[in-house]
Each structure stands twice: as structure tokens, then as C-alpha cells.
Write an enzyme that holds these catalytic residues in place. Structure first.
Site, PDB file in Angstrom:
ATOM      1  N   PHE A  22       0.281  16.387   3.825  1.00 54.29           N
ATOM      2  CA  PHE A  22      -0.228  15.716   2.634  1.00 54.29           C
ATOM      3  C   PHE A  22       0.893  15.602   1.612  1.00 54.29           C
ATOM      4  CE2 PHE A  22      -2.552  14.784  -1.164  1.00 54.29           C
ATOM      5  CZ  PHE A  22      -3.561  13.943  -0.693  1.00 54.29           C
ATOM      6  N   ARG A  43       1.342  11.954  -9.648  1.00 52.43           N
ATOM      7  CA  ARG A  43       1.704  10.555  -9.408  1.00 52.43           C
ATOM      8  C   ARG A  43       3.021  10.176 -10.087  1.00 52.43           C
ATOM      9  NH1 ARG A  43      -2.694   7.760  -7.161  1.00 52.43           N
ATOM     10  NH2 ARG A  43      -4.749   8.459  -7.808  1.00 52.43           N
ATOM     11  N   GLU A  91       0.846  -1.204   0.000  1.00 45.11           N
ATOM     12  CA  GLU A  91       0.000   0.000   0.000  1.00 45.11           C
ATOM     13  C   GLU A  91       0.877   1.249   0.000  1.00 45.11           C
ATOM     14  OE1 GLU A  91      -2.503   1.590  -0.525  1.00 45.11           O
ATOM     15  OE2 GLU A  91      -3.794   2.047   1.174  1.00 45.11           O
ATOM     16  N   ASP A  92       0.323   2.358  -0.490  1.00 46.14           N
ATOM     17  CA  ASP A  92       1.068   3.609  -0.506  1.00 46.14           C
ATOM     18  C   ASP A  92       1.208   4.220   0.894  1.00 46.14           C
ATOM     19  OD1 ASP A  92      -1.644   4.310  -0.333  1.00 46.14           O
ATOM     20  OD2 ASP A  92      -1.607   5.682  -2.038  1.00 46.14           O
ATOM     21  N   ASP A 152      -3.015   6.007   6.778  1.00 49.43           N
ATOM     22  CA  ASP A 152      -3.312   7.282   7.416  1.00 49.43           C
ATOM     23  C   ASP A 152      -4.217   6.994   8.619  1.00 49.43           C
ATOM     24  OD1 ASP A 152      -3.435  10.109   7.659  1.00 49.43           O
ATOM     25  OD2 ASP A 152      -5.196  10.218   6.392  1.00 49.43           O
TER      26      ASP A 152
HETATM   27  P1  IMP Z   1      -6.777   5.701   5.430  1.00 49.85           P
HETATM   28  O1  IMP Z   1      -7.962   4.825   5.216  1.00 49.85           O
HETATM   29  O2  IMP Z   1      -7.108   6.994   6.108  1.00 49.85           O
HETATM   30  O3  IMP Z   1      -5.618   4.996   6.103  1.00 49.85           O
HETATM   31  O4  IMP Z   1      -6.420   6.173   3.998  1.00 49.85           O
HETATM   32  C1  IMP Z   1      -5.324   5.881   3.341  1.00 49.85           C
HETATM   33  C2  IMP Z   1      -5.492   6.301   1.901  1.00 49.85           C
HETATM   34  O5  IMP Z   1      -5.697   7.702   1.751  1.00 49.85           O
HETATM   35  C3  IMP Z   1      -4.202   5.971   1.221  1.00 49.85           C
HETATM   36  O6  IMP Z   1      -4.298   4.708   0.619  1.00 49.85           O
HETATM   37  C4  IMP Z   1      -4.036   7.093   0.238  1.00 49.85           C
HETATM   38  O7  IMP Z   1      -4.570   6.701  -0.993  1.00 49.85           O
HETATM   39  C5  IMP Z   1      -4.822   8.246   0.802  1.00 49.85           C
HETATM   40  N1  IMP Z   1      -3.909   9.214   1.441  1.00 49.85           N
HETATM   41  C6  IMP Z   1      -3.726   9.417   2.764  1.00 49.85           C
HETATM   42  N2  IMP Z   1      -2.804  10.361   2.994  1.00 49.85           N
HETATM   43  C7  IMP Z   1      -2.368  10.756   1.783  1.00 49.85           C
HETATM   44  C8  IMP Z   1      -1.377  11.713   1.357  1.00 49.85           C
HETATM   45  O8  IMP Z   1      -0.686  12.397   2.129  1.00 49.85           O
HETATM   46  N3  IMP Z   1      -1.194  11.818   0.006  1.00 49.85           N
HETATM   47  C9  IMP Z   1      -1.901  11.085  -0.900  1.00 49.85           C
HETATM   48  N4  IMP Z   1      -2.833  10.193  -0.540  1.00 49.85           N
HETATM   49  C10 IMP Z   1      -3.071  10.018   0.792  1.00 49.85           C
HETATM   50 MG    MG Z   2      -4.318   4.236  -1.337  1.00 48.70          MG
END
Ligand code: IMP
Ligand code: MG
Length: 177
Positions: free
Chosen positions: A152, A165, A99-100, A103
């Protein structure tokens, strides 16, 4: 949001070094066993391709998922669903999700629960950037590229409104106030 500037947080060299170390860690852990590596689209694509091409030992199958998140961000009332599921069966396999970013944790909490119900032999998570301090639900990565407290970020697969990207490094978006 109007963007004032993109401030570099991790350069290409730092990413390359970190990816090589992670790939070595992952290779050592699976020790020549078969592995299904699952890329979480879209953000994970660059990290995923860099990590898997450096794996040594494991026999690798690749697959892809794409998830959608509805509801208000920064609340726990979020519904996650599959836009695209994996095509391979995960039953009896070692599965590594790539995963990227983690958060709040909602997205990976959903995916790991879904996959856990499919009878994988093992289920692990590799993440490029972990924003541990923003967690709303507990999710722990087995392999972490970088840790950040917040902010971010874009580049190296990550977008802001589908932009940036393609950048080869990771930048923080600094908004104009
Ligand atoms: P979570 O469900 O809040 O953990 O969301 C994670 C998803 O939100 C990641 O898979 C990203 O696609 C997106 N995301 C969260 N923070 C960032 C950021 O700083 N930049 C770009 N995408 C983000
Ligand atoms: Mg993601």
C-alpha cells in the site's frame, strides 16, 4: 491499522524523470491532435498536473471525474459510480484518462466502459502505478509510470485515510503488527 513507518519507494527525481518520459511518449502519440485529458480525483491530481504541463504538441482540454466504490474490496462484488462526471462532451474526441493506481482493475474497467459508450474517437489510459499482479478484471494501461507487485503506497497524490497526499515522493506504508 497503526503505521510503523513510511518507506520510500520512488523519490522525487525518479518521479520527475519518469513523468518527463511519459509526457514525451504521450506527446509523440497524439502528434499535435486535440486531446481531452481526464484526471481521476483525488489520487491522480499531482501526477495529472505534472504530466499535462509537460505535454508538447497536443492541444489539451482538461476535465475531472471522481468515482466512488461500494462493496467489499478484494471481491468482484464491487459497484462503482460517479461522484462527479466530466463536464465536456467526449464524443469525437481523443480521450486520455489519467489515474493514480490500477489495483484490482474494477474502477478503471467501469470508467473505460462508461467513456467507450460516449463515442470518443480514441480512449487511452495513463497510470502512475500499475499493480498488475493484483488484477481481478483485465485492464491495460497505455502509459505506465511504475509497476509494483503489491503493497500500500501513499504520497504524490495518494492517501491512506486522506493523509499523505501532499508528500512529493511515493512511500510504502509499513504497518505495525
Ligand atoms: P481498483 O478498482 O482496485 O483498481 O482500485 C484502484 C483505486 O484504489 C485507485 O484508484 C486508488 O484510489 C485506490 N488504491 C489502490 N491501491 C492503493 C494504494 O496502494 N494506495 C492508495 N490508494 C490505492
Ligand atoms: Mg483512484
Amino acid at each position: 491499522m497503526r503505521i510503523k513507518e513510511l518507506k520510500q519507494v520512488f523519490d522525487e527525481e525518479q518521479i520527475r524523470t519518469r513523468v518527463a518520459d511519459l509526457a514525451a511518449e504521450i506527446s509523440a502519440l497524439y502528434d499535435g491532435e486535440a486531446l481531452v485529458a481526464v484526471c481521476v480525483l483525488k489520487g491522480g491530481f499531482m501526477f495529472f498536473s505534472d504530466v499535462i504541463r509537460r505535454l508538447e504538441g497536443p492541444q489539451v482540454e482538461v476535465d475531472f471525474v471522481r468515482l466512488a466504490s461500494y462493496g467489499i474490496a478484494a471481491t468482484s462484488n464491487r459497484t462503482i459510480s460517479f461522484v462527479k462526471d466530466v463536464e465536456l462532451s467526449l464524443a469525437g474526441k481523443h480521450v486520455l484518462v489519467v489515474e493514480d493506481i490500477i489495483d484490482t482493475g474494477h474502477t478503471m474497467d467501469f470508467l473505460l466502459r462508461q467513456f467507450a459508450a460516449r463515442g470518443a474517437k480514441s480512449l487511452r489510459l495513463a497510470v502512475m502505478v500499475d499493480k498488475q499482479e493484483r488484477r481481478e478484471v483485465p485492464v491495460n494501461a497505455d502509459f505506465t509510470g511504475f509497476a509494483l507487485p503489491g503493497g500500500f503506497i501513499v504520497g504524490y497524490g495518494l492517501d491512506y485515510a486522506e493523509r499523505y497526499r501532499e508528500l512529493p515522493a511515493i512511500f510504502e506504508v509499513i504497518p505495525e503488527y
